[in-house]
Write an enzyme that holds these catalytic residues in place. Sequence first.
Site, PDB file in Angstrom:
ATOM      1  CE1 TYR A   1      -4.060   1.801   0.261  1.00 59.81           C
ATOM      2  CE2 TYR A   1      -3.253   2.732   2.305  1.00 59.81           C
ATOM      3  CZ  TYR A   1      -4.192   2.699   1.298  1.00 59.81           C
ATOM      4  OH  TYR A   1      -5.246   3.567   1.326  1.00 59.81           O
TER       5      TYR A   1
ATOM      6  CG  HIS B   1      -6.342   8.034  -6.363  1.00 59.19           C
ATOM      7  ND1 HIS B   1      -6.001   7.670  -5.083  1.00 59.19           N
ATOM      8  CD2 HIS B   1      -5.341   7.596  -7.158  1.00 59.19           C
ATOM      9  CE1 HIS B   1      -4.837   7.044  -5.102  1.00 59.19           C
ATOM     10  NE2 HIS B   1      -4.416   6.989  -6.351  1.00 59.19           N
TER      11      HIS B   1
ATOM     12  CB  CYS C   1      -8.748   7.612   0.295  1.00 62.46           C
ATOM     13  SG  CYS C   1     -10.280   6.935   0.950  1.00 62.46           S
ATOM     14  CG  HIS C   2      -5.110   7.502  -1.530  1.00 63.20           C
ATOM     15  ND1 HIS C   2      -6.237   7.090  -2.171  1.00 63.20           N
ATOM     16  CD2 HIS C   2      -4.695   6.456  -0.799  1.00 63.20           C
ATOM     17  CE1 HIS C   2      -6.493   5.826  -1.857  1.00 63.20           C
ATOM     18  NE2 HIS C   2      -5.575   5.428  -1.028  1.00 63.20           N
ATOM     19  N   GLY C   3      -5.700  12.082  -0.213  1.00 61.24           N
ATOM     20  CA  GLY C   3      -5.459  13.515  -0.229  1.00 61.24           C
ATOM     21  C   GLY C   3      -5.677  14.244  -1.539  1.00 61.24           C
TER      22      GLY C   3
END
Lengths: 427, 202
Positions: free
Chosen positions: A295, B147, B166-168
Amino acid sequence: MQGTSEYTPRTGIERWIDKRMPLPRLMYDSFVSYPIPRNLNYAYAFGGILSVMLISQILTGVVLAMHYAANSEIAFTSVEHIMRDVNYGWLLRYLHMNGSSMFFLAVYVHIFRGLYYGSYKSPREIQWLLGVVLFLLMMATAFMGYVLPWGQMSFWAATVITNLFSAIPLVGDAIRTWLWGGFSVGDPTLNRFFSLHYLLPFMIAGVVILHVWAFHVTGQTNPTGVEPKSRRDVVPFTPHATMKDAVALVAFFLVFAWFVFYMPNYLGHPDNYVEANPLVTPPHIVPEWYFLPFYAILRAIPSKLGGVIALGLSVVVLFLVPWLDTSKVLSAAYRPLYRIFFWVFVVVCIGLGYIGAMPPEGGYIIAGQLLTAYYFIHFFIILPLLGFIETPKPRPASITEAVLGRPDEPGEPATPAGATAMPERRG
Amino acid sequence: MSYTYPTTVPESASDPDPSDPHYQPSRRDFFVIATGAFAAVGAVAFVWPFVDQMNPDASALALASIEVDVSAMEPGQSITVVWRGKPVFIRYRTDEEIAAAKDTQLSELKDPVARNDNLEAGAPATDENRAAAGHEAFLVMVGICTHLGCVPLGEAGDYNGWFCPCHGSVYDTAGRIRHGPAPENLLVPPLTFADDTTIKIG
Ligand code: FES
């Protein structure tokens, strides 16, 4: 290693079976009289542990499936029903849930052992490739199993992972819809994941048979990396490996039991006790611990397709290891430089796992990118280069010489009393 | 028990020799190849039902459109509705939000394409091309981060638009990606205003 069979049927019925279907002979030759190097250490016990874990997961899984319902309306409730109403349901589920973590713990030790002792080198390449196939199957099985309780983490893990496929140019969206069976993760997705989660372990079992077959053809590696040269270098599988594996298994089960009985939810995530809600993403989603390094690699690349390629490559690179490592010396014990880089690599993998658990901001992003870069440098630059620049240490002439710490004199009794005790010679 | 096979299958002297340069394929050669090819095509054709059964079924395709009554909404309010199992954001934007979106130059955007199913594919990502046609205060978008599919949070992030936890990924007040790993602007689904206060999505 393929010697003549040492199996002698003693009773009439054994002879009767042996003529028709020599399965007892196969088992005897594979797991009793089969010669193993006499110097195997406990790092070699994890293959046996993994087999036991596979059986344990299949057993607990089959009985859990008797109570679980793969329907998005009731899946979450059916898991709670297992926890509260089914007799010993809590125990079976905790065994299965923590069993997957223990399975991965064992497989990581097993893989790193292979990397340390050069278990992927000629003539064991096929065995290594089968092992990587097993690892991929395990990852798929674990991922789909994690979706089944239909909690928030289940749902969003399924969403994020299936969305990885949408990064494929042109056909990505069609593949994603096909995986989902709808326009988002939903009931059809849950159903097919359950079906495949039940199927894959049996495919794993099939590949395990090939994997074990392969090492019965080439023989095991051993900590010296020198192949057994005479009868004095080997001992029979039973009792030597059987007993040593049993001791390791008991120790391993102590850890397993500690998790199951004292902190069964420690490795899980509390959000998974909240039912799946397609309209709300939990603020911080992370995979199970065993996927964290991958991840971190996914998130290190600031582009969707790039991240997915890096993630795929980080696993696929394992397939290439037999050809990336140019050194002919098997064991890291005789490779002074590789030995250092091996441990650096272990630390980097753990570091990636740590980064994977942290939110993607500030210094964590930079650290993740550096570690990801090192991960690939290790495989694509350090491994091929070391074979050319490293001077290996002198290796012992034989396993027996390494064990005794002095040249082997064929005249003396082969090994200390007991070690040679071939059961079939004793009676 | 063991058997010994003859090392070669006996051939009759009249059998043609395939290695002979003047060898003519016989009728039998034709039948062997045709039968094999037919069986191979049949086997491949049978794979398709096994693959296609995983695609969305008739009941999933039937849920294709929904109508949403927005008469009760005030500027600055958002609602989330479900369309095809996905969240759809409907935001009644304030004047400041519209102005901020309009002031943004196309060159500042990470994805300069509108990603609006109601326009042709290459339309530029101007605010007019993102907002609902004829109702520029309404912004209707599939609430799924481009994404990896998380649901972004509203009125958040550097542009006070949307922020994906989640990933910005950060989206502006027209739902356009400004920075972070997401590659595309939030998707505008096919929509029409059935009447002044009812939006039909799909
Ligand atoms: S899913 Fe939104 S940033 Fe990754």
